[in-house]
Every structure is written in C-alpha cells, then in structure tokens.
Design a protein around this motif. Sequence first.
Motif, PDB file in Angstrom:
ATOM      1  N   LYS A  26      87.984  87.591 -16.344  1.00 44.86           N
ATOM      2  CA  LYS A  26      86.710  86.892 -16.534  1.00 44.86           C
ATOM      3  C   LYS A  26      85.536  87.838 -16.298  1.00 44.86           C
ATOM      4  O   LYS A  26      84.546  87.816 -17.042  1.00 44.86           O
ATOM      5  CB  LYS A  26      86.627  85.688 -15.584  1.00 44.86           C
ATOM      6  N   ASN A  27      85.667  88.689 -15.276  1.00 51.00           N
ATOM      7  CA  ASN A  27      84.623  89.687 -15.039  1.00 51.00           C
ATOM      8  C   ASN A  27      84.540  90.681 -16.199  1.00 51.00           C
ATOM      9  O   ASN A  27      83.446  91.084 -16.609  1.00 51.00           O
ATOM     10  CB  ASN A  27      84.894  90.431 -13.735  1.00 51.00           C
ATOM     11  N   SER A  63      82.764  89.060 -19.008  1.00 50.93           N
ATOM     12  CA  SER A  63      81.338  88.809 -18.734  1.00 50.93           C
ATOM     13  C   SER A  63      80.469  90.045 -18.952  1.00 50.93           C
ATOM     14  O   SER A  63      79.262  89.917 -19.177  1.00 50.93           O
ATOM     15  CB  SER A  63      81.158  88.292 -17.302  1.00 50.93           C
ATOM     16  N   GLU A  86      83.240  79.945 -21.588  1.00 56.36           N
ATOM     17  CA  GLU A  86      83.085  81.402 -21.472  1.00 56.36           C
ATOM     18  C   GLU A  86      83.113  82.070 -22.843  1.00 56.36           C
ATOM     19  O   GLU A  86      82.308  82.968 -23.131  1.00 56.36           O
ATOM     20  CB  GLU A  86      84.193  81.962 -20.589  1.00 56.36           C
TER      21      GLU A  86
END
Length: 410
Positions: free
Chosen positions: A219-220, A223, A259
């Motif tokens: 997820k990082n 992002s 996301e």
Amino acid sequence: MQPTPTLETKQDPFHPLIEVTQRYRSDVHELSIAASEDAVQAAEDHLGHRLPPALGGFLRRWNGATLFRGALLIRGSAELAAPRSEGVDLVVFADGPGERAWAYAPNGASGWVFGELVDGELLPMHKSFNRWLEGTIRMLDEHVSGREEELMLRLECDPRSGWLLLFQGERLLESGEASEAEDLFRAATVANPSLSVPWQRLARILLERDPEAARGALKNALSCLNLPFPWSGARAGDPWLIQTLARLSEADLEGLEEELDTFLASRVLDVRSAEESALHVAAALEVSRARLRRGARQEAMVGLSRELERSRAFAHQGSLADLVLELAYVASDLGEHDEAERALREIRDHDDPEVRARGRLAVGRIAVLRHERWAEENLEEAFSLSKEPLVRARARLLLAQRYLLNERLE
C-alpha cells in the motif's frame, strides 16, 4: 605535510573539493572562475528549469572544474545538456573517469536525483550534488575502481541515500542474505519514504511470513507511485505490485477499490513506456474486478471504457488487449453486445496469434449468446490459433454448447 582543514573549511558545503585541492599541486586540479548570474540564468532558460540548489551554488563559485588531471570534468553552465538521443528530463553535468558520464533528473517529489548515465539510463545514487561530489572525489582520490566498492564508499559518504541503500539491499538479497537485505530495505524506506521500489522489495521478503505486513508495504509502494515515472528509464515497479496487493486485499475490497481509484484518477497522468502501460492496465483490471466482486457490473464497464479511452491519448501506446477483453466480457454479460463487439474490433485481427485467438474467442462467445451463425467459425479459429490450454479449452466448451443447442450431438 598535508594541511589540516580549518573549521571554516569543514563548514563549507564544498569542503571535500577545497580539501583535496589543498593537498595536491596546483596543476592537478583546475577550478574555473565563477559564472555570472546572467550565465546561470541562461543555462536555466535553456534547460527549462531552475538548477538544483547545490549545483547552482557550485557554478556561482566555479563555473566548471577539471579535477585529477582531467580524470573528472565538471561542466560549466553553458555545457549542461541533455544526453544525445535521450529524454530532456536528464541533464549531463560531468564526465569521467574514462567514458563515464554523470547526469541529474527530477525525482518526482520536488527534488533531484544525481547518478551515472549507463546505457542511456540514469543509475540514481544521490539526492544532492554535494553528496555526489564528495563520493566522486573520494572514489578518485582513493583509486576505487570496482563498482561494488564504489557503491559502498558512496553509501559511507551518503548514508541516508535511499537509492544506495536499495542497491546494497539488492546485492545482499542476491547473495542469499535476506535478513540483512530486509534491514537495508527498511532503512531505504525511512531515508526516502517516497521511493516505491524499496517498499516493494520489502513486501517480497515479508510475503511468506507476514502477509498483512507485506500488504501494508505494498500500500505504501502504491501510494508513492506516479505515472509517468519521474525520468526516462526510472525503475518504479511492475504489475506484481498491484496484482499482489489485490490478492492480499480480498477481505477489504472497498479499501482496495478506493486506493486504485485514487491512483488512476490522480496519479496516472500519462504513460511513456511499456512498463508504465503495464502498471496502468493492471490497476484498471484490478479495480474492475473489485467492482465485479461486489456486483457493480455497470460501474465496472464504465470504468474500463474510461481507462481504455484515456490510454489511447497516452504518449506510449502499450498493449491494451487485456483491457479490451475485460471490457468485452463485462459488457456482454450485461447484454451490451454491440459495446463488446466495438471494443473487440481492434484485437480480433491482431498480428499476434495469441491476442487474435483471445479476440476471436470473445467474439465467438458473444455469437453463442446471441445465437448467431458465425459462432463456430470464430471459436474454431481461436482453437487453431492458440497454444494456451485455457483458451483452447474455453473454445471447445463454447463449441460444445453451440452444438448442443443445434442438436449436433455427434
């Protein structure tokens, strides 16, 4: 006897250069006179951007330099230029030793990255000219020639370089030292949290023993991923990132969809390479599949149509077959057969036999659903063209379904 650097010298941002010039005879290093503000402004106008601060500061003191009797040439303001045949997002600022060339580029996060030009692509090392200068002077002063030894020395000079920590981590991972590599990947994410690749490397290590931690790392990674990549040839990841994140997010489809929606809407501005196109397509497919799993088929079709249309305006026209096929299947399941057939026009006669086979399979499936006479022709062509077992099996099953409907039991 070598002169001892004064406190004033040590506080100078260019103290490694000043110190090395004091230790050698005057003919070993030559520093040019300062560039005028007009010369610096002319260089910035030519390049189309403000010079990185430390490089601009260097040129205002010395407009170029010839170091170690010509082994290293730092270009003056009028000599800064994009490398031949490469993108204008790279600027060569130094040459040597030998055939080596050094360039900088925007890092995608309002800063800069400095490194070596290798086979036309930037190998990133430092985020400031000062760190590059210190590492390069030490490399020449200590006669370091091996690539691995050089990177270790540069990391010693610049211990908070996310790029150098990443390279060292990858070296350890290749030699089987996964635990030590993990420590370096973590250090790289702390040193430069906006780099996507160290997060991805960390996720690969975590995947087997801690899937939830791997999901957090991915997820990082997502992002801080932006398309297009900040400079030509930049490494930023591959579809594995998005596909694995989707697989690990089965229990949080709403979060995954949000996301990926954010990524597509605000961080995919253009696509300039096949690698970037593959990432865009993977994100579009996974957000569509998340919508389908919650029953939002109409929303999935609209999203696929939008991303397919956007992709046609991108600088790089990558392979869109997967996107076209996904749209065709979703549209046909909704009864939108005309929409599905329109999408399939661009791949049903594709030069690649496997792409053409998949296109013909999709056309044949629509024909079966609509009881049209050319179903068998398309399905038989799909079977004969493809070497993929799944494509061939689906073609056979649809043909069998068609024959049953027509009572051709033999």
